[in-house]
Structure formats: structure tokens, C-alpha cells
Scaffold this motif. Sequence first.
Motif, PDB file in Angstrom:
ATOM      1  N   PHE A   1      -3.479   8.017  -4.794  1.00  0.00           N
ATOM      2  CA  PHE A   1      -4.402   8.988  -4.195  1.00  0.00           C
ATOM      3  C   PHE A   1      -3.828  10.400  -4.188  1.00  0.00           C
ATOM      4  CE2 PHE A   1      -5.806   5.114  -1.613  1.00  0.00           C
ATOM      5  CZ  PHE A   1      -6.757   4.758  -2.546  1.00  0.00           C
ATOM      6  N   ASP A   2      -2.506  10.520  -4.211  1.00  0.00           N
ATOM      7  CA  ASP A   2      -1.852  11.837  -4.212  1.00  0.00           C
ATOM      8  C   ASP A   2      -1.470  12.303  -5.619  1.00  0.00           C
ATOM      9  OD1 ASP A   2      -1.936  12.121  -1.419  1.00  0.00           O
ATOM     10  OD2 ASP A   2      -0.063  11.020  -1.157  1.00  0.00           O
TER      11      ASP A   2
ATOM     12  N   TYR B   1       0.842  -1.198   0.000  1.00  0.00           N
ATOM     13  CA  TYR B   1       0.000   0.000   0.000  1.00  0.00           C
ATOM     14  C   TYR B   1       0.879   1.250   0.000  1.00  0.00           C
ATOM     15  CZ  TYR B   1      -3.144   3.683   1.264  1.00  0.00           C
ATOM     16  OH  TYR B   1      -3.831   4.879   1.246  1.00  0.00           O
ATOM     17  N   GLN B   2       1.878   1.270   0.893  1.00  0.00           N
ATOM     18  CA  GLN B   2       2.761   2.438   1.026  1.00  0.00           C
ATOM     19  C   GLN B   2       3.502   2.752  -0.268  1.00  0.00           C
ATOM     20  OE1 GLN B   2       4.755   3.045   5.134  1.00  0.00           O
ATOM     21  NE2 GLN B   2       4.914   0.870   4.693  1.00  0.00           N
TER      22      GLN B   2
ATOM     23  N   LEU C   1      -8.753  10.697   3.450  1.00  0.00           N
ATOM     24  CA  LEU C   1      -7.316  10.460   3.356  1.00  0.00           C
ATOM     25  C   LEU C   1      -6.504  11.640   3.876  1.00  0.00           C
ATOM     26  CD1 LEU C   1      -7.390   9.213  -0.337  1.00  0.00           C
ATOM     27  CD2 LEU C   1      -7.061   7.761   1.675  1.00  0.00           C
TER      28      LEU C   1
ATOM     29  N   ASN D   1      -1.017   4.215  -2.137  1.00  0.00           N
ATOM     30  CA  ASN D   1      -1.211   5.560  -1.579  1.00  0.00           C
ATOM     31  C   ASN D   1      -0.769   6.645  -2.563  1.00  0.00           C
ATOM     32  OD1 ASN D   1      -2.047   6.924   1.086  1.00  0.00           O
ATOM     33  ND2 ASN D   1      -0.199   8.006   0.468  1.00  0.00           N
TER      34      ASN D   1
ATOM     35  N   SER E   1      -6.760  12.881  -2.969  1.00  0.00           N
ATOM     36  CA  SER E   1      -6.543  13.316  -1.584  1.00  0.00           C
ATOM     37  C   SER E   1      -6.665  14.831  -1.401  1.00  0.00           C
ATOM     38  CB  SER E   1      -5.169  12.846  -1.097  1.00  0.00           C
ATOM     39  OG  SER E   1      -4.137  13.485  -1.824  1.00  0.00           O
TER      40      SER E   1
ATOM     41  N   MET F   1      -0.239   7.522   7.212  1.00  0.00           N
ATOM     42  CA  MET F   1      -0.170   6.437   6.229  1.00  0.00           C
ATOM     43  C   MET F   1      -0.959   5.228   6.724  1.00  0.00           C
ATOM     44  SD  MET F   1       0.929   5.426   3.234  1.00  0.00           S
ATOM     45  CE  MET F   1       2.272   6.517   2.768  1.00  0.00           C
TER      46      MET F   1
ATOM     47  N   ALA G   1      -8.571   2.514   3.089  1.00  0.00           N
ATOM     48  CA  ALA G   1      -8.584   1.851   1.780  1.00  0.00           C
ATOM     49  C   ALA G   1      -8.909   0.371   1.931  1.00  0.00           C
ATOM     50  CB  ALA G   1      -7.235   2.040   1.078  1.00  0.00           C
TER      51      ALA G   1
ATOM     52  N   ASN H   1      -4.642   5.979   6.254  1.00  0.00           N
ATOM     53  CA  ASN H   1      -5.029   5.855   4.841  1.00  0.00           C
ATOM     54  C   ASN H   1      -5.162   4.391   4.433  1.00  0.00           C
ATOM     55  OD1 ASN H   1      -4.864   8.649   4.753  1.00  0.00           O
ATOM     56  ND2 ASN H   1      -3.146   8.715   3.330  1.00  0.00           N
ATOM     57  N   TYR H   2      -4.205   3.577   4.872  1.00  0.00           N
ATOM     58  CA  TYR H   2      -4.220   2.142   4.572  1.00  0.00           C
ATOM     59  C   TYR H   2      -5.488   1.488   5.113  1.00  0.00           C
ATOM     60  CZ  TYR H   2      -3.199  -2.751   5.756  1.00  0.00           C
ATOM     61  OH  TYR H   2      -3.278  -4.105   5.936  1.00  0.00           O
TER      62      TYR H   2
END
Length: 153
Positions: free
Chosen positions: A46-47, A38-39, A73, A43, A56, A84, A91, A87-88
Motif C-alpha cells: 500500500f505504501d 500483514y506487517q 489507510l 502493508n 496510501s 498499523m 484490509a 490498516n490491518y
Amino acid sequence: MRVLLLFVPLSSMFMVGCGESVKNEEQAVNQQLIFADYQTSVNAIFDMDIDGKVCSSSGCHDIGNGSGGGLKLYPNAALDSFEMDFNYRVAQSLSNLTNPNQSKLLLEPLAGTFSITGSHAGGDIFANVNDPNYLTILAWISNPEEVTSGETP
């Protein structure tokens, strides 16, 4: 004029183009999505600026000012931070581990799909199921890890 109100739990069903109903299925409790993946891959989507839209951003899914439903987020979350992790978890909560391509995280922004509350207010983010960002998220959801005794998903 008569109005008929029909109440359907939002978490139990949503519509997918052409009147097709999709029901959420039971989730496997001994599985979780991989945080490291995910990291490093999800993620960032989303940015990312996708055709002038950033998921985001403050007008969309930003935890502070966003209006984007259940997906809230922290923008630009640092690796291994509280933000983080948050956010994880958000999601992951919108992911269907039993039937990954039926995950709300994928269906809501996919062109041609409509949730029970209407289309994605931010417009179509994924043009189709071959979109590279769609495929990245799908791959993440499709490859959960087993949770051993004592671990918390």
C-alpha cells in the motif's frame, strides 16, 4: 424520460468483468488473517510506488485526505503501532476468507474487473492475477489462522 432506479446493497454483490456476478459469502468467524504477515508483506504494498501510484497517498486511500472508498489507510505506518493495527483491520474487512480470490481488496484494483459502483478510480493496479503484489495479498488472505476461545479476531 423515465428513469428506473434499482437499489442493490453494495456489500452483497459486485460485478466482475463480462457481466459475471459475484456474491459475498459468509465468513468463518473462527479465523483471522495473520497480523505479522500483514506487517511484513501486505502493508508495504500500500505504501509502494506502483507505476506512479501509491495506494496510501493523500489522493487515494490516505485516512486523512483520501477519497478511496472503504479502504482508508495510514501511510507509512510503523510496525506494531495503532496505525498499523488500523490498516490491518481495514484490509481484513475487505478480505473474503471463504473465497480469497473474490476479496474486494484484490478485485477492485485488478485490471478487467468492475465493482457495482464502477471501475477502480485509481486505475488498474494489478495487471492480472499473476502480478506479484496481487499474489502476495492473495497468499495472506488464503492462509488465515484459527482463533482460539477468548481471542478476538
